[in-house]
Design a protein around this motif. Sequence first.
Motif, PDB file in Angstrom:
ATOM      1  N   VAL A  28      -1.889  31.854 -11.512  1.00  0.00           N
ATOM      2  CA  VAL A  28      -2.775  32.051 -12.657  1.00  0.00           C
ATOM      3  C   VAL A  28      -2.357  33.314 -13.403  1.00  0.00           C
ATOM      4  CG1 VAL A  28      -4.732  30.829 -11.657  1.00  0.00           C
ATOM      5  CG2 VAL A  28      -4.488  33.252 -11.259  1.00  0.00           C
ATOM      6  N   CYS A  29      -2.570  33.316 -14.693  1.00  0.00           N
ATOM      7  CA  CYS A  29      -2.184  34.438 -15.551  1.00  0.00           C
ATOM      8  C   CYS A  29      -3.323  35.454 -15.608  1.00  0.00           C
ATOM      9  CB  CYS A  29      -1.857  33.921 -16.946  1.00  0.00           C
ATOM     10  SG  CYS A  29      -1.430  35.217 -18.121  1.00  0.00           S
ATOM     11  N   PRO A  30      -3.067  36.713 -15.248  1.00  0.00           N
ATOM     12  CA  PRO A  30      -4.119  37.722 -15.334  1.00  0.00           C
ATOM     13  C   PRO A  30      -4.468  38.090 -16.781  1.00  0.00           C
ATOM     14  CG  PRO A  30      -2.069  38.739 -14.667  1.00  0.00           C
ATOM     15  CD  PRO A  30      -1.837  37.252 -14.706  1.00  0.00           C
ATOM     16  N   ASN A  31      -3.642  37.659 -17.720  1.00  0.00           N
ATOM     17  CA  ASN A  31      -3.857  37.971 -19.124  1.00  0.00           C
ATOM     18  C   ASN A  31      -4.787  36.972 -19.818  1.00  0.00           C
ATOM     19  OD1 ASN A  31      -3.186  39.710 -21.330  1.00  0.00           O
ATOM     20  ND2 ASN A  31      -1.988  38.042 -22.174  1.00  0.00           N
ATOM     21  N   CYS A  32      -4.736  35.680 -19.436  1.00  0.00           N
ATOM     22  CA  CYS A  32      -5.498  34.685 -20.189  1.00  0.00           C
ATOM     23  C   CYS A  32      -6.324  33.715 -19.350  1.00  0.00           C
ATOM     24  CB  CYS A  32      -4.573  33.874 -21.087  1.00  0.00           C
ATOM     25  SG  CYS A  32      -3.497  32.723 -20.205  1.00  0.00           S
ATOM     26  N   SER A  33      -6.074  33.604 -18.046  1.00  0.00           N
ATOM     27  CA  SER A  33      -6.734  32.568 -17.249  1.00  0.00           C
ATOM     28  C   SER A  33      -8.248  32.717 -17.209  1.00  0.00           C
ATOM     29  CB  SER A  33      -6.173  32.542 -15.829  1.00  0.00           C
ATOM     30  OG  SER A  33      -4.886  31.983 -15.845  1.00  0.00           O
ATOM     31  N   HIS A  34      -8.750  33.941 -17.269  1.00  0.00           N
ATOM     32  CA  HIS A  34     -10.197  34.137 -17.226  1.00  0.00           C
ATOM     33  C   HIS A  34     -10.893  33.625 -18.493  1.00  0.00           C
ATOM     34  CE1 HIS A  34      -8.689  37.663 -19.352  1.00  0.00           C
ATOM     35  NE2 HIS A  34      -9.890  37.807 -19.865  1.00  0.00           N
ATOM     36  N   LEU A  35     -10.139  33.374 -19.546  1.00  0.00           N
ATOM     37  CA  LEU A  35     -10.696  32.878 -20.806  1.00  0.00           C
ATOM     38  C   LEU A  35     -10.595  31.356 -20.949  1.00  0.00           C
ATOM     39  CD1 LEU A  35      -9.039  35.523 -23.147  1.00  0.00           C
ATOM     40  CD2 LEU A  35     -11.384  35.532 -22.270  1.00  0.00           C
ATOM     41  N   ARG A  36      -9.850  30.726 -20.063  1.00  0.00           N
ATOM     42  CA  ARG A  36      -9.564  29.303 -20.188  1.00  0.00           C
ATOM     43  C   ARG A  36     -10.647  28.436 -19.562  1.00  0.00           C
ATOM     44  NH1 ARG A  36      -3.936  27.868 -18.062  1.00  0.00           N
ATOM     45  NH2 ARG A  36      -4.329  26.070 -19.356  1.00  0.00           N
ATOM     46  N   LYS A  37     -10.713  27.190 -20.010  1.00  0.00           N
ATOM     47  CA  LYS A  37     -11.645  26.226 -19.435  1.00  0.00           C
ATOM     48  C   LYS A  37     -11.260  25.920 -17.989  1.00  0.00           C
ATOM     49  CE  LYS A  37     -13.576  21.643 -20.184  1.00  0.00           C
ATOM     50  NZ  LYS A  37     -13.567  20.455 -21.040  1.00  0.00           N
ATOM     51  N   HIS A  38      -9.970  25.707 -17.754  1.00  0.00           N
ATOM     52  CA  HIS A  38      -9.456  25.452 -16.411  1.00  0.00           C
ATOM     53  C   HIS A  38      -8.866  26.764 -15.876  1.00  0.00           C
ATOM     54  CE1 HIS A  38     -10.089  21.207 -17.000  1.00  0.00           C
ATOM     55  NE2 HIS A  38      -9.475  21.309 -18.175  1.00  0.00           N
ATOM     56  N   LYS A  39      -9.730  27.623 -15.380  1.00  0.00           N
ATOM     57  CA  LYS A  39      -9.351  28.981 -15.000  1.00  0.00           C
ATOM     58  C   LYS A  39      -8.325  29.051 -13.870  1.00  0.00           C
ATOM     59  CE  LYS A  39     -13.869  30.768 -16.335  1.00  0.00           C
ATOM     60  NZ  LYS A  39     -13.527  30.986 -17.676  1.00  0.00           N
ATOM     61  N   ARG A  40      -8.288  28.043 -13.019  1.00  0.00           N
ATOM     62  CA  ARG A  40      -7.379  28.080 -11.870  1.00  0.00           C
ATOM     63  C   ARG A  40      -6.083  27.314 -12.097  1.00  0.00           C
ATOM     64  NH1 ARG A  40     -11.832  27.535  -7.075  1.00  0.00           N
ATOM     65  NH2 ARG A  40     -12.823  29.525  -7.535  1.00  0.00           N
ATOM     66  N   ASP A  41      -5.858  26.862 -13.309  1.00  0.00           N
ATOM     67  CA  ASP A  41      -4.617  26.153 -13.632  1.00  0.00           C
ATOM     68  C   ASP A  41      -3.467  27.169 -13.663  1.00  0.00           C
ATOM     69  OD1 ASP A  41      -2.931  24.045 -14.420  1.00  0.00           O
ATOM     70  OD2 ASP A  41      -3.186  24.588 -16.531  1.00  0.00           O
ATOM     71  N   PRO A  42      -2.435  26.979 -12.825  1.00  0.00           N
ATOM     72  CA  PRO A  42      -1.329  27.951 -12.796  1.00  0.00           C
ATOM     73  C   PRO A  42      -0.433  27.824 -14.030  1.00  0.00           C
ATOM     74  CG  PRO A  42      -0.890  26.171 -11.272  1.00  0.00           C
ATOM     75  CD  PRO A  42      -2.257  25.926 -11.847  1.00  0.00           C
ATOM     76  N   CYS A  43      -0.554  28.764 -14.932  1.00  0.00           N
ATOM     77  CA  CYS A  43       0.225  28.714 -16.175  1.00  0.00           C
ATOM     78  C   CYS A  43       1.269  29.828 -16.256  1.00  0.00           C
ATOM     79  CB  CYS A  43      -0.710  28.781 -17.379  1.00  0.00           C
ATOM     80  SG  CYS A  43      -1.749  30.236 -17.423  1.00  0.00           S
ATOM     81  N   LEU A  44       1.271  30.746 -15.298  1.00  0.00           N
ATOM     82  CA  LEU A  44       2.223  31.859 -15.305  1.00  0.00           C
ATOM     83  C   LEU A  44       3.380  31.542 -14.360  1.00  0.00           C
ATOM     84  CD1 LEU A  44       2.617  34.802 -16.414  1.00  0.00           C
ATOM     85  CD2 LEU A  44       1.719  35.555 -14.213  1.00  0.00           C
ATOM     86  N   SER A  45       4.577  31.516 -14.906  1.00  0.00           N
ATOM     87  CA  SER A  45       5.783  31.284 -14.121  1.00  0.00           C
ATOM     88  C   SER A  45       6.385  32.643 -13.766  1.00  0.00           C
ATOM     89  CB  SER A  45       6.762  30.457 -14.943  1.00  0.00           C
ATOM     90  OG  SER A  45       7.950  30.270 -14.243  1.00  0.00           O
ATOM     91  N   VAL A  46       6.635  32.862 -12.481  1.00  0.00           N
ATOM     92  CA  VAL A  46       7.156  34.144 -11.994  1.00  0.00           C
ATOM     93  C   VAL A  46       8.478  33.912 -11.282  1.00  0.00           C
ATOM     94  CG1 VAL A  46       6.700  36.146 -10.532  1.00  0.00           C
ATOM     95  CG2 VAL A  46       4.804  35.016 -11.683  1.00  0.00           C
ATOM     96  N   LEU A  47       9.487  34.686 -11.647  1.00  0.00           N
ATOM     97  CA  LEU A  47      10.796  34.614 -11.007  1.00  0.00           C
ATOM     98  C   LEU A  47      11.058  35.939 -10.304  1.00  0.00           C
ATOM     99  CD1 LEU A  47      13.619  33.368 -10.501  1.00  0.00           C
ATOM    100  CD2 LEU A  47      14.318  34.423 -12.644  1.00  0.00           C
ATOM    101  N   ILE A  48      11.309  35.857  -9.007  1.00  0.00           N
ATOM    102  CA  ILE A  48      11.715  37.026  -8.229  1.00  0.00           C
ATOM    103  C   ILE A  48      13.137  36.753  -7.758  1.00  0.00           C
ATOM    104  CG2 ILE A  48      11.292  38.448  -6.208  1.00  0.00           C
ATOM    105  CD1 ILE A  48       8.357  37.600  -6.336  1.00  0.00           C
ATOM    106  N   ASP A  49      14.060  37.646  -8.138  1.00  0.00           N
ATOM    107  CA  ASP A  49      15.447  37.483  -7.708  1.00  0.00           C
ATOM    108  C   ASP A  49      16.028  38.836  -7.333  1.00  0.00           C
ATOM    109  OD1 ASP A  49      16.011  38.693 -10.150  1.00  0.00           O
ATOM    110  OD2 ASP A  49      16.845  36.912 -11.071  1.00  0.00           O
ATOM    111  N   GLY A  50      17.313  38.889  -7.153  1.00  0.00           N
ATOM    112  CA  GLY A  50      17.982  40.120  -6.747  1.00  0.00           C
ATOM    113  C   GLY A  50      17.980  41.206  -7.803  1.00  0.00           C
ATOM    114  N   GLU A  51      17.665  40.855  -9.035  1.00  0.00           N
ATOM    115  CA  GLU A  51      17.664  41.831 -10.118  1.00  0.00           C
ATOM    116  C   GLU A  51      16.291  42.417 -10.403  1.00  0.00           C
ATOM    117  OE1 GLU A  51      19.628  40.508 -13.628  1.00  0.00           O
ATOM    118  OE2 GLU A  51      21.198  39.507 -12.491  1.00  0.00           O
TER     119      GLU A  51
END
Length: 66
Positions: A26-49
């Motif tokens: 979930v996005c900490p920037n917009c999910s609290h404002l959405r109708k479907h608050k628990r819909d995962p809309c934030l894509s996060v990439l963790i890599d070596g960089e």
Amino acid sequence: MKTASDILAEFGIRLRAERHGNQKTVCPNCSHLRKHKRDPCLSVLIDGEGVFFNCKNCSWKGGKSY
């Protein structure tokens, strides 16, 4: 040197597991404002960089290198 945990905490992003690769959450920037608050809309990439993220709903994006 910052760790992935430090960078995620700085932006207020919570993940189930801090592992390398792509994850969705979930996005900490917009999910609290959405109708479907628990819909995962934030894509996060963790890599070596670093940690990088992009929200498909509000277009919030960013990240930092280690």
